[in-house]
Motif scaffolding. Sequence first.
Motif, PDB file in Angstrom:
ATOM      1  N   UNK A  23     -34.736 -43.543  12.482  1.00 22.95           N
ATOM      2  CA  UNK A  23     -34.656 -43.632  11.052  1.00 22.95           C
ATOM      3  C   UNK A  23     -33.799 -45.163  10.692  1.00 22.95           C
ATOM      4  N   UNK A  24     -32.761 -45.193  11.556  1.00 18.28           N
ATOM      5  CA  UNK A  24     -31.998 -46.354  11.408  1.00 18.28           C
ATOM      6  C   UNK A  24     -32.974 -47.440  11.870  1.00 18.28           C
ATOM      7  N   UNK A  25     -33.424 -47.574  13.004  1.00 14.31           N
ATOM      8  CA  UNK A  25     -34.231 -48.410  13.467  1.00 14.31           C
ATOM      9  C   UNK A  25     -35.473 -48.837  12.536  1.00 14.31           C
ATOM     10  N   UNK A  26     -36.371 -47.898  12.091  1.00 15.71           N
ATOM     11  CA  UNK A  26     -37.280 -48.176  11.167  1.00 15.71           C
ATOM     12  C   UNK A  26     -36.788 -48.966   9.919  1.00 15.71           C
ATOM     13  N   UNK A  27     -35.722 -48.685   9.406  1.00 15.88           N
ATOM     14  CA  UNK A  27     -35.049 -49.316   8.245  1.00 15.88           C
ATOM     15  C   UNK A  27     -34.789 -50.577   8.650  1.00 15.88           C
ATOM     16  N   UNK A  28     -34.077 -51.000   9.666  1.00 14.31           N
ATOM     17  CA  UNK A  28     -33.864 -52.236  10.129  1.00 14.31           C
ATOM     18  C   UNK A  28     -34.933 -53.105  10.249  1.00 14.31           C
ATOM     19  N   UNK A  32     -35.771 -56.484   8.239  1.00 12.18           N
ATOM     20  CA  UNK A  32     -36.186 -57.654   8.947  1.00 12.18           C
ATOM     21  C   UNK A  32     -37.564 -58.377   8.291  1.00 12.18           C
ATOM     22  N   UNK A  33     -38.521 -57.490   8.256  1.00 14.80           N
ATOM     23  CA  UNK A  33     -39.691 -58.032   7.746  1.00 14.80           C
ATOM     24  C   UNK A  33     -39.658 -58.384   6.510  1.00 14.80           C
ATOM     25  N   UNK A  34     -38.799 -57.856   5.454  1.00 15.88           N
ATOM     26  CA  UNK A  34     -38.548 -58.093   4.140  1.00 15.88           C
ATOM     27  C   UNK A  34     -37.733 -59.496   3.999  1.00 15.88           C
ATOM     28  N   UNK A  35     -36.855 -59.609   4.817  1.00 16.70           N
ATOM     29  CA  UNK A  35     -36.070 -60.818   4.946  1.00 16.70           C
ATOM     30  C   UNK A  35     -36.961 -62.150   5.435  1.00 16.70           C
ATOM     31  N   UNK A  36     -37.963 -61.885   6.511  1.00 15.29           N
ATOM     32  CA  UNK A  36     -38.733 -63.095   6.773  1.00 15.29           C
ATOM     33  C   UNK A  36     -39.636 -63.333   5.746  1.00 15.29           C
ATOM     34  N   UNK A  37     -40.290 -62.391   4.962  1.00 14.39           N
ATOM     35  CA  UNK A  37     -41.000 -62.525   3.920  1.00 14.39           C
ATOM     36  C   UNK A  37     -40.401 -63.475   2.786  1.00 14.39           C
TER      37      UNK A  37
END
Length: 80
Positions: A23-28, A32-37
């Motif tokens: 779950x932690x890896x999925x959230x991270x 990361x995708x949100x930060x890239x966008x």
Amino acid sequence: PGQPPAGGPGFEDLVKGFISDVNHLQIRGGRAVDALAAGEIADVHQVTVAVAEAGMALDLLLQVRNRVTEAFQEIMRLQV
């Protein structure tokens, strides 16, 4: 019966910990995708690695689930 040995965690604790890690890896990976966008991360490689780690962890979790399910079904087929 059903109690873990005094020296270590039980199977249930291990599974809960592994699910928490996945779950932690999925959230991270999602962050990361949100930060890239949003333009906060310029390194696409960093995002790719985070998403790949999350995907591999989820695949492993699903394989463990499948094996446990198969073992349970095999035990249920045993004649007593």
